[in-house]
Write a protein that holds these residues in place. Sequence first.
Motif, PDB file in Angstrom:
ATOM      1  N   GLN A   1       6.209   7.028  -9.708  1.00 27.24           N
ATOM      2  CA  GLN A   1       6.427   7.758  -8.342  1.00 27.24           C
ATOM      3  C   GLN A   1       5.884   6.569  -7.161  1.00 27.24           C
ATOM      4  OE1 GLN A   1       6.515  10.858  -7.431  1.00 27.24           O
ATOM      5  NE2 GLN A   1       7.062  11.291  -9.410  1.00 27.24           N
ATOM      6  N   VAL A   2       6.393   6.924  -6.094  1.00 28.33           N
ATOM      7  CA  VAL A   2       6.531   5.890  -5.054  1.00 28.33           C
ATOM      8  C   VAL A   2       6.214   6.758  -3.732  1.00 28.33           C
ATOM      9  CG1 VAL A   2       7.838   4.479  -3.371  1.00 28.33           C
ATOM     10  CG2 VAL A   2       8.411   4.456  -6.016  1.00 28.33           C
ATOM     11  N   GLN A   3       4.992   6.334  -2.990  1.00 29.73           N
ATOM     12  CA  GLN A   3       4.725   6.802  -1.838  1.00 29.73           C
ATOM     13  C   GLN A   3       5.043   6.044  -0.743  1.00 29.73           C
ATOM     14  OE1 GLN A   3       2.010   6.295  -4.081  1.00 29.73           O
ATOM     15  NE2 GLN A   3       2.866   7.985  -5.579  1.00 29.73           N
ATOM     16  N   LEU A   4       5.308   6.628   0.526  1.00 28.07           N
ATOM     17  CA  LEU A   4       6.013   6.005   1.670  1.00 28.07           C
ATOM     18  C   LEU A   4       5.185   6.537   2.757  1.00 28.07           C
ATOM     19  CD1 LEU A   4       8.672   6.434   0.015  1.00 28.07           C
ATOM     20  CD2 LEU A   4       9.160   4.425   1.342  1.00 28.07           C
ATOM     21  N   VAL A   5       4.334   5.644   3.635  1.00 28.06           N
ATOM     22  CA  VAL A   5       3.846   6.000   4.895  1.00 28.06           C
ATOM     23  C   VAL A   5       4.563   5.416   6.095  1.00 28.06           C
ATOM     24  CG1 VAL A   5       1.615   6.492   6.039  1.00 28.06           C
ATOM     25  CG2 VAL A   5       1.839   6.687   3.693  1.00 28.06           C
ATOM     26  N   GLU A   6       4.986   6.085   7.127  1.00 23.33           N
ATOM     27  CA  GLU A   6       5.450   5.483   8.202  1.00 23.33           C
ATOM     28  C   GLU A   6       4.367   5.590   9.400  1.00 23.33           C
ATOM     29  OE1 GLU A   6       9.093   8.238   6.646  1.00 23.33           O
ATOM     30  OE2 GLU A   6       6.858   8.254   6.862  1.00 23.33           O
ATOM     31  N   SER A   7       4.495   4.456  10.225  1.00 20.99           N
ATOM     32  CA  SER A   7       3.680   4.484  11.347  1.00 20.99           C
ATOM     33  C   SER A   7       4.529   3.623  12.480  1.00 20.99           C
ATOM     34  CB  SER A   7       2.345   3.823  11.044  1.00 20.99           C
ATOM     35  OG  SER A   7       2.489   2.324  10.680  1.00 20.99           O
ATOM     36  N   GLY A   8       3.903   3.827  13.768  1.00 24.20           N
ATOM     37  CA  GLY A   8       4.320   2.859  14.781  1.00 24.20           C
ATOM     38  C   GLY A   8       5.244   3.710  15.736  1.00 24.20           C
ATOM     39  N   GLY A   9       5.595   4.802  15.473  1.00 22.73           N
ATOM     40  CA  GLY A   9       6.177   5.511  16.467  1.00 22.73           C
ATOM     41  C   GLY A   9       5.736   5.883  17.694  1.00 22.73           C
ATOM     42  N   GLY A  16      12.748  -0.237  26.409  1.00 22.71           N
ATOM     43  CA  GLY A  16      11.572  -0.780  25.632  1.00 22.71           C
ATOM     44  C   GLY A  16      11.801  -0.833  24.111  1.00 22.71           C
ATOM     45  N   SER A  17      10.700  -1.317  23.525  1.00 26.38           N
ATOM     46  CA  SER A  17      10.661  -1.663  21.999  1.00 26.38           C
ATOM     47  C   SER A  17       9.421  -0.910  21.334  1.00 26.38           C
ATOM     48  CB  SER A  17      10.465  -3.344  21.994  1.00 26.38           C
ATOM     49  OG  SER A  17      11.467  -3.747  22.506  1.00 26.38           O
ATOM     50  N   LEU A  18       9.606  -0.603  20.022  1.00 23.13           N
ATOM     51  CA  LEU A  18       8.697  -0.311  19.328  1.00 23.13           C
ATOM     52  C   LEU A  18       8.597  -1.209  17.777  1.00 23.13           C
ATOM     53  CD1 LEU A  18       8.748   3.542  19.683  1.00 23.13           C
ATOM     54  CD2 LEU A  18       6.816   1.966  20.294  1.00 23.13           C
ATOM     55  N   SER A  19       7.643  -1.200  17.040  1.00 26.10           N
ATOM     56  CA  SER A  19       7.786  -1.811  15.601  1.00 26.10           C
ATOM     57  C   SER A  19       6.962  -0.699  14.802  1.00 26.10           C
ATOM     58  CB  SER A  19       6.770  -2.866  15.811  1.00 26.10           C
ATOM     59  OG  SER A  19       6.742  -3.446  14.571  1.00 26.10           O
ATOM     60  N   LEU A  20       8.249  -0.264  14.059  1.00 24.47           N
ATOM     61  CA  LEU A  20       7.952   0.790  13.028  1.00 24.47           C
ATOM     62  C   LEU A  20       7.495   0.061  11.630  1.00 24.47           C
ATOM     63  CD1 LEU A  20      10.733   3.311  13.634  1.00 24.47           C
ATOM     64  CD2 LEU A  20       8.650   3.080  15.059  1.00 24.47           C
ATOM     65  N   SER A  21       6.520   0.878  10.910  1.00 22.10           N
ATOM     66  CA  SER A  21       6.162   0.160   9.659  1.00 22.10           C
ATOM     67  C   SER A  21       6.396   1.212   8.588  1.00 22.10           C
ATOM     68  CB  SER A  21       4.491  -0.365   9.591  1.00 22.10           C
ATOM     69  OG  SER A  21       4.521  -1.473  10.445  1.00 22.10           O
ATOM     70  N   CYS A  22       6.445   0.926   7.544  1.00 21.81           N
ATOM     71  CA  CYS A  22       6.677   1.756   6.110  1.00 21.81           C
ATOM     72  C   CYS A  22       5.913   0.957   5.088  1.00 21.81           C
ATOM     73  CB  CYS A  22       8.224   1.985   5.968  1.00 21.81           C
ATOM     74  SG  CYS A  22       8.406   2.968   4.290  1.00 21.81           S
ATOM     75  N   ALA A  23       4.767   1.623   4.682  1.00 24.47           N
ATOM     76  CA  ALA A  23       3.804   1.021   3.619  1.00 24.47           C
ATOM     77  C   ALA A  23       4.362   1.712   2.586  1.00 24.47           C
ATOM     78  CB  ALA A  23       2.369   1.349   4.098  1.00 24.47           C
ATOM     79  N   VAL A  24       4.681   0.973   1.524  1.00 26.93           N
ATOM     80  CA  VAL A  24       5.227   1.463   0.100  1.00 26.93           C
ATOM     81  C   VAL A  24       4.197   1.403  -1.008  1.00 26.93           C
ATOM     82  CG1 VAL A  24       7.274   1.217  -1.447  1.00 26.93           C
ATOM     83  CG2 VAL A  24       7.550   0.838   0.805  1.00 26.93           C
ATOM     84  N   ALA A  25       3.932   2.354  -1.694  1.00 30.45           N
ATOM     85  CA  ALA A  25       2.890   2.203  -2.805  1.00 30.45           C
ATOM     86  C   ALA A  25       3.219   3.035  -3.932  1.00 30.45           C
ATOM     87  CB  ALA A  25       1.732   2.954  -2.239  1.00 30.45           C
ATOM     88  N   GLY A  26       2.788   2.383  -5.142  1.00 32.33           N
ATOM     89  CA  GLY A  26       3.232   3.206  -6.144  1.00 32.33           C
ATOM     90  C   GLY A  26       3.922   2.173  -7.229  1.00 32.33           C
ATOM     91  N   ARG A  27       4.956   2.366  -7.773  1.00 27.18           N
ATOM     92  CA  ARG A  27       6.113   1.683  -8.710  1.00 27.18           C
ATOM     93  C   ARG A  27       6.836   1.026  -7.615  1.00 27.18           C
ATOM     94  NH1 ARG A  27      10.442   4.517 -12.192  1.00 27.18           N
ATOM     95  NH2 ARG A  27      12.041   3.602 -10.615  1.00 27.18           N
ATOM     96  N   THR A  28       6.254  -0.404  -7.628  1.00 28.30           N
ATOM     97  CA  THR A  28       7.149  -1.299  -6.533  1.00 28.30           C
ATOM     98  C   THR A  28       7.778  -2.350  -7.203  1.00 28.30           C
ATOM     99  OG1 THR A  28       5.012  -2.507  -6.170  1.00 28.30           O
ATOM    100  CG2 THR A  28       5.576  -0.650  -4.617  1.00 28.30           C
ATOM    101  N   PHE A  29       7.690  -2.270  -8.677  1.00 28.16           N
ATOM    102  CA  PHE A  29       8.599  -3.429  -9.385  1.00 28.16           C
ATOM    103  C   PHE A  29      10.004  -3.300  -9.531  1.00 28.16           C
ATOM    104  CE2 PHE A  29       7.574  -0.285 -12.384  1.00 28.16           C
ATOM    105  CZ  PHE A  29       8.719  -0.028 -13.072  1.00 28.16           C
ATOM    106  N   GLY A  30      10.594  -4.214  -9.609  1.00 27.91           N
ATOM    107  CA  GLY A  30      12.056  -3.994  -9.630  1.00 27.91           C
ATOM    108  C   GLY A  30      12.702  -4.321  -8.250  1.00 27.91           C
ATOM    109  N   SER A  31      14.167  -4.418  -8.299  1.00 25.99           N
ATOM    110  CA  SER A  31      14.954  -4.394  -7.095  1.00 25.99           C
ATOM    111  C   SER A  31      15.463  -3.117  -6.749  1.00 25.99           C
ATOM    112  CB  SER A  31      16.137  -5.280  -7.307  1.00 25.99           C
ATOM    113  OG  SER A  31      15.668  -6.735  -7.522  1.00 25.99           O
ATOM    114  N   TYR A  32      15.160  -2.631  -5.606  1.00 25.66           N
ATOM    115  CA  TYR A  32      15.518  -1.490  -4.992  1.00 25.66           C
ATOM    116  C   TYR A  32      15.797  -1.356  -3.419  1.00 25.66           C
ATOM    117  CZ  TYR A  32      10.469  -0.745  -4.825  1.00 25.66           C
ATOM    118  OH  TYR A  32       9.265  -0.651  -4.557  1.00 25.66           O
ATOM    119  N   ALA A  33      16.372  -0.432  -3.031  1.00 23.09           N
ATOM    120  CA  ALA A  33      16.846  -0.405  -1.384  1.00 23.09           C
ATOM    121  C   ALA A  33      15.479   0.321  -0.804  1.00 23.09           C
ATOM    122  CB  ALA A  33      17.868   0.096  -1.241  1.00 23.09           C
ATOM    123  N   VAL A  34      15.166  -0.005   0.303  1.00 21.22           N
ATOM    124  CA  VAL A  34      14.365   0.599   1.255  1.00 21.22           C
ATOM    125  C   VAL A  34      15.254   0.909   2.477  1.00 21.22           C
ATOM    126  CG1 VAL A  34      12.298   0.522   2.550  1.00 21.22           C
ATOM    127  CG2 VAL A  34      12.048  -0.127   0.134  1.00 21.22           C
ATOM    128  N   GLY A  35      15.234   1.872   2.978  1.00 21.46           N
ATOM    129  CA  GLY A  35      15.945   2.439   4.104  1.00 21.46           C
ATOM    130  C   GLY A  35      15.219   3.071   5.143  1.00 21.46           C
TER     131      GLY A  35
END
Length: 124
Positions: A1-9, A16-35
């Motif tokens: 399982q993978v959990q994602l939490v966004e912030s920064g909106g 203007g500008s903003l900086s959005l973040s996406c914290a990824v937790a859980g099964r994070t090994f291997g190569s995969y895409a984050v979009g």
Amino acid sequence: QVQLVESGGGLVQAGGSLSLSCAVAGRTFGSYAVGWFRLAPGKEREFVAAITWSGGITDYADSVKGRFTISRDNAKNTVYLQVNSLKPEDTAVYYCACSTTVVLTTRDNDYEYWGQGTQVTVSS
């Protein structure tokens, strides 16, 4: 399982500008895409940007090229989306998503895990 939490909106004026973040937790090994995707009222979900987790290869929607930058910090398991020169039409809920099967993809159906989203509102 993978959990994602966004912030920064937030609420920002056009240009203007903003900086959005996406914290990824859980099964994070291997190569995969984050979009990053966005969903505006009355519109379909739209691809914004994507990055490979290990290689740092990126892809952007034409509408955001030159204004948005996606990056990642593997040590922090976090993916960022720097959004600059914002326009009212960028107003949407921004979601990050993770694919454990595809290295880099713009198709939302390829992403199995999704965050709850963060609201970006751009006033004119």
